[in-house]
Design an enzyme around this catalytic site. Structure first.
Site, mmCIF file in Angstrom:
data_model
loop_
_atom_site.group_PDB
_atom_site.id
_atom_site.type_symbol
_atom_site.label_atom_id
_atom_site.label_comp_id
_atom_site.label_asym_id
_atom_site.label_seq_id
_atom_site.Cartn_x
_atom_site.Cartn_y
_atom_site.Cartn_z
ATOM 1 N N GLU A 179 -10.991 4.694 -6.247
ATOM 2 C CA GLU A 179 -11.652 3.548 -6.023
ATOM 3 C C GLU A 179 -11.165 2.813 -7.022
ATOM 4 O OE1 GLU A 179 -11.034 1.258 -3.369
ATOM 5 O OE2 GLU A 179 -10.367 2.940 -2.161
ATOM 6 N N ARG B 166 1.011 -1.084 -0.054
ATOM 7 C CA ARG B 166 0.445 -0.419 -0.008
ATOM 8 C C ARG B 166 0.615 1.259 0.015
ATOM 9 N NH1 ARG B 166 -2.681 4.505 0.011
ATOM 10 N NH2 ARG B 166 -4.511 4.201 0.998
ATOM 11 N N ARG C 211 -1.164 -5.709 4.317
ATOM 12 C CA ARG C 211 -0.198 -4.777 3.554
ATOM 13 C C ARG C 211 1.030 -3.806 4.062
ATOM 14 N NH1 ARG C 211 -5.176 -1.635 0.303
ATOM 15 N NH2 ARG C 211 -5.332 -1.197 2.317
#
Length: 332
Positions: A231, A223, A265
């Site tokens: 998104e 990330r 992540r």
């Protein structure tokens, strides 16, 4: 003909068999841009003729146009390496024709679908000499699979088990499965080899073929720290994903890891060929500065620059913030 133009013409600009697939310069729509310009420079060196349709985009005579192409061709040949991206090609054209009328230069760029000079962004090309405060560890990735770029701020990478940060933690059963798989492939027992590879994959690793050499690698989901891209389902989500892909696709990355988020992540800074990836994303208007999770003033500065230029998502007067969109579209 220079090698760079010959390569681009041969690889990207071969005529296709259906008219529907052709762009405005006789090449596929996907190659209109850098390769289309290379195609026309290639033709110009042979025929001394400029493209027929260019006159609809510029005001100057065909004689003047020929002079432009002569200058661009010479500069292209001397460039080391030659332009490979739309931004690089646009900079070369803009620099060579800087004494010409602005309308003509922008018309030429528009003819090839290249970015206009005022939309170009300058990105710092240097990695940090020392590790920033808060870094837990760093690693170098294998080339990024284009399919592994999920959106504008998340990618999946693989790191060779020869990397120091990974080498000491490879499970014994994974190493054993990798050895057994290699032996099975030597014996052409591919079903057994595939079964062993699936076992490796289920453990978070994979055997990748890198330059005809098989490399055992560990999977990491990354990330990008300090930015929040639209998104996938949001307006400009696809553009953000494609923008990140253009920067990192098929390239090795340097990753500086600060920690892990709630989804497992690694949260980190990414560098690609010395370019700070978050800087590029912000300056191109492909992401927001994620102030709630990263207070670095320089990130806010880069976002502000993109806002002022109204490029990328900032072409919209009031783009929806990704965190607001997620709040309003929570999965049940």
């Amino acid at each position: 003909m220079g090698n760079a133009l010959t390569f681009l013409y041969g690889k990207c600009c071969k005529p296709t068999t259906t008219d529907d697939s052709l762009g405005p310069h006789g090449v596929s729509a996907a190659t209109v841009g850098v390769s289309a310009l290379a195609h026309d420079l290639f033709n110009f060196e042979i025929t001394s003729q400029v493209p027929e349709g260019l006159g609809r985009y510029v005001q100057s005579s065909r004689k003047a146009q020929a002079n432009w192409y002569r200058k661009i061709l010479e500069a292209w040949k001397q460039a080391k390496p030659p332009p490979q991206t739309a931004e690089e090609a646009s900079r070369l054209v803009t620099d060579i024709l800087k004494r010409n009328q602005k309308a003509d230069v922008e018309g030429l760029l528009s003819f090839y679908g290249l970015p206009l000079s005022h939309t170009l962004v300058e990105v710092t090309v240097e990695a940090p000499v020392s590790l920033p405060e808060g870094i837990l560890f760093e690693f170098q990735t294998l080339p990024v699979d284009p399919k592994a770029v999920a959106d504008g701020d998340t990618i999946t990478v693989y790191v060779s088990t020869s990397e120091p940060v990974v080498s000491s933690s490879v499970p014994r059963e994974v190493n054993l499965a990798a050895v057994q798989r290699a032996k099975a492939r030597e014996k052409r027992n591919y079903p057994k080899a595939d079964e062993l590879h699936q076992k490796i994959i289920d453990s978070g690793y994979r055997v990748l073929n890198i330059e005809n050499e098989e490399v055992l690698a560990r999977k990491f989901r990354i990330r990008l720290r300090g930015i929040d891209a639209p998104e996938s389902q949001m307006p400009f989500g696809k553009e953000a994903q494609e923008g990140l892909l253009k920067i990192v696709g098929r390239k090795s990355l340097k990753v500086l890891v600060y920690g892990e988020d709630q989804y497992g992540r690694c949260v980190g800074d990414l560098y690609c060929n010395g370019i700070f990836v978050q800087e590029a994303m912000l300056k191109k208007g492909l992401a927001w500065h994620y102030l709630a999770y990263d207070k670095r003033p320089v990130l806010a500065k880069w976002e502000k620059e993109a806002r002022q230029k109204r490029i990328g998502l900032w072409a919209s007067s009031n783009p929806e913030k990704p965190w607001d969109w997620r709040k309003n579209n929570r999965r049940e």
